[in-house]
Design a protein around this motif. Structure first.
Motif, short mmCIF file in Angstrom:
data_model
loop_
_atom_site.label_atom_id
_atom_site.label_comp_id
_atom_site.label_asym_id
_atom_site.label_seq_id
_atom_site.Cartn_x
_atom_site.Cartn_y
_atom_site.Cartn_z
N VAL A 82 0.84 -1.20 0.00
CA VAL A 82 0.00 0.00 0.00
C VAL A 82 0.87 1.25 0.00
CG1 VAL A 82 -1.65 1.35 1.36
CG2 VAL A 82 -1.96 -1.11 1.14
N ARG A 85 2.46 1.77 -3.37
CA ARG A 85 1.49 2.26 -4.36
C ARG A 85 1.21 3.75 -4.16
NH1 ARG A 85 -2.77 -1.75 -6.44
NH2 ARG A 85 -1.69 -3.75 -6.49
N TYR A 86 1.08 4.16 -2.90
CA TYR A 86 0.84 5.58 -2.62
C TYR A 86 2.03 6.43 -3.07
CZ TYR A 86 0.41 9.94 -0.06
OH TYR A 86 0.35 11.27 0.27
N CYS A 89 2.13 6.69 -6.84
CA CYS A 89 1.06 7.55 -7.34
C CYS A 89 1.41 9.02 -7.17
CB CYS A 89 -0.24 7.21 -6.60
SG CYS A 89 -1.67 8.23 -7.07
N CYS A 128 -4.48 9.79 -4.35
CA CYS A 128 -3.55 8.66 -4.21
C CYS A 128 -3.87 7.81 -2.99
CB CYS A 128 -2.11 9.18 -4.14
SG CYS A 128 -1.50 9.83 -5.72
N GLN A 131 -6.61 5.61 -4.42
CA GLN A 131 -6.13 4.70 -5.47
C GLN A 131 -5.21 3.62 -4.92
OE1 GLN A 131 -4.37 6.87 -8.71
NE2 GLN A 131 -6.33 7.71 -9.41
N SER A 132 -4.37 3.97 -3.96
CA SER A 132 -3.41 3.02 -3.40
C SER A 132 -4.06 2.09 -2.38
CB SER A 132 -2.26 3.76 -2.72
OG SER A 132 -2.72 4.48 -1.58
N GLN A 134 -4.57 3.21 0.66
CA GLN A 134 -4.03 3.64 1.95
C GLN A 134 -5.12 4.08 2.92
OE1 GLN A 134 -1.72 7.37 2.48
NE2 GLN A 134 0.01 6.02 2.91
#
Length: 225
Positions: A82, A85-86, A89, A128, A131-132, A134
């Protein structure tokens, strides 16, 4: 260039705890609907929070977050994914972090952002975070690590405010006149509470110091310490 350490997801944790203290977070009709769709059912001290986060991830179309939450456990590897990914992004939007940790803490070089750039940063942070995954996962990961049995989870909203106020005073972050009434009740989007927290975490703000920024996170994570 100035460097700033940001700790973000404890606010989301407190938001979910307060929201899930209401009946709307875990009503019987919601459970029935989930079962009829073949969706996961949750049990245990953090069941309501998993259910709320799973439903939010579903509403936002985040299947990755749903898959992480489905088994009612969050591993360090999943929390790290996670965070990665954040960070990726945000980098795609031009905001490069030095690091983002599995617990949501992060550091980046801010330089002298214009007001417009700060606004763009906050807007991209929201994008983000969703999307991630988080915003759906990291708060629960932190909560499970620090309070697996849900001792802190099962407090009323007023108990949460009181515990936080006492912790802030005990650590010398606020004066003796500070009370639980000075802590805002978290609303649906947590914006008022987030702004309150920035007084401790944002350089130049009323209660800011590097130590207070760290202590703010500690008091949110576990006010008993």
């Amino acid at each position: 260039m100035k460097r700033v350490l940001t700790q973000r997801m404890t606010i989301a944790a407190l938001t979910v705890v307060m929201m899930c203290s209401s009946a709307a977070c875990s009503g019987p009709s919601s459970n029935t609907a989930e079962q009829s769709k073949g969706e996961p059912t949750f049990s245990g001290p953090w069941a309501e929070d998993f259910r709320w986060s799973y439903n939010q991830a579903h509403e936002n179309g985040n299947t990755f977050a749903q898959d992480v939450l489905r088994d009612e456990r969050i591993t360090e590897a999943e929390a790290t994914e996670v965070a990665n990914r954040y960070q990726s992004c945000m980098a795609d939007a031009g905001f490069v972090f030095d690091y983002v940790n599995p617990d949501g803490s992060s550091q980046m070089q801010t330089g002298n952002m214009s007001d417009a750039e700060q606004q763009r940063f906050h807007e991209q942070d929201i994008i983000c975070s969703k999307q991630s995954g988080q915003i759906f996962i990291t708060h629960l990961y932190n909560a499970l690590v620090q309070d697996p049995d849900g001792e802190l989870r099962n407090r009323t909203a007023e108990e949460i405010r009181q515990d936080l106020a006492e912790c802030l005073k005990r650590k010398g972050m606020v004066g003796p006149e500070f009370t639980a009434e000075d802590v805002p009740i978290v609303d649906a989007d947590g914006e008022e509470y987030a702004q309150f927290g920035q007084q401790f975490t944002n350089p130049g703000s009323k209660y800011y110091s590097e130590q207070n920024s760290e202590s703010w996170v500690q008091c949110n994570n576990d006010p008993r310490k």
